[in-house]
Design an enzyme around this catalytic site. Sequence first.
Site, mmCIF file in Angstrom:
data_model
loop_
_atom_site.group_PDB
_atom_site.id
_atom_site.type_symbol
_atom_site.label_atom_id
_atom_site.label_comp_id
_atom_site.label_asym_id
_atom_site.label_seq_id
_atom_site.Cartn_x
_atom_site.Cartn_y
_atom_site.Cartn_z
ATOM 1 N N ALA A 1 0.769 -1.186 -0.099
ATOM 2 C CA ALA A 1 0.086 -0.052 -0.081
ATOM 3 C C ALA A 1 0.743 1.338 -0.138
ATOM 4 C CB ALA A 1 -0.959 0.033 1.068
ATOM 5 N N ASP B 1 -4.308 -2.247 3.379
ATOM 6 C CA ASP B 1 -4.379 -1.729 2.035
ATOM 7 C C ASP B 1 -5.639 -0.669 2.115
ATOM 8 O OD1 ASP B 1 -2.793 -3.351 -0.258
ATOM 9 O OD2 ASP B 1 -3.170 -4.637 1.365
#
Length: 390
Positions: free
Chosen positions: A66, A253
């Site tokens: 991420a 994420d």
Amino acid sequence: MGDQYEVSEAGAGALAIPSLRWEEPPEGPVLVLLDQTRLPAEEVELVCTDVPALVQAIQTLAVRGAPLLGIAGAYGVALAAARGFDVEEAAAVLAQARPTAVNLGYGVRRAVGAHRTAVAEGADTRAAAAAALAEAKAVHAEDIEASTRMAAHGLELLGELLPGGGHRILTHCNTGALVSGGEGTALAVALAAHRAGELRRLWVDETRPLLQGARLTAYEAARAGMAYTVLADGAAGSLFAAGEVDAVLIGADRIAADGAVANKVGSYPLAVLARYHHVPFVVVAPTSTVDLDTEQGSDIEVEQRPGQEVTEFSLPSQLGAGAPAGTGIPVAPLGAGAYNPAFDVTPPELVTAIVTEAGVVSPVTREALAELCSTSRWSKSRSGNGMMAE
């Protein structure tokens, strides 16, 4: 160019090659990526000269994680601007390359916003491109600082939850320097515990089907000299039953406004196991991963990956990124269907704490998460999802 190389090296941690860097050779600027599909067998770099090449690298997981996707997205906009491509079109394509990872869109918005502002203020093409690049560098530098802060907050939390040290930490997927401008998220906390002499064992889930734990986390742990053991995902339950896990540390994420956490598939079962066995389940992620516009976990779009990742076994070091279906070794009958979500969602009531660079949320509630984001110096200039530093 020298400036950006210093930023990348500063966050490289124990990696032999930075996971991402910006370069400006005579033929034009490029984004250079460490191809994570080839690890641990080979340390090979990909050179992206345009946005389509970067999108392919993102979708094939040559670049992943991420925070790093946010950095890559910002540099992708800068690359389009510097090479004279349509910046708005490039931004739209980049932002949709992987739907679940909120940081990707965050980085894109930061860079394209800087470009738009420069254009609106009368900047020429070169100056507008420079503005986008400066913003990408800022996103990169902020992530390095965020990583350092998360490691410190996470280590302090471990000391509170597990006084006495000797931590046996179970982790899932990969959350180290390979996903960050700095030393990572969850793995950065484990690394801090290791340096403090408080890590007894790092348990590394293999993370099927693409083995990010076995290939990437073990690679980073080995380079850092950490005591680690790789296990099959399905063996985690037996570790809990044997009393061999003191805490679970994972990344994220996307974190919804209610505190629900989308992370690599297999994270939710670990949360259930941790709750049953009274083991802390801790999520480590920068505030740019918190998406206050997504009300609850059920609203998070979960990316569905190609079925052949499950029905075929491929050696990344041999096939490389983007290898077509049919080039791997079949592990299921021809024509077998496959369910292959990239992520699952853990409800907030199963999360002991969320560690960010701005502090720790525990217990995890909508109100506490919103307050942390609103009071953080990283969140005073909000534009859509994610935060901007002062």
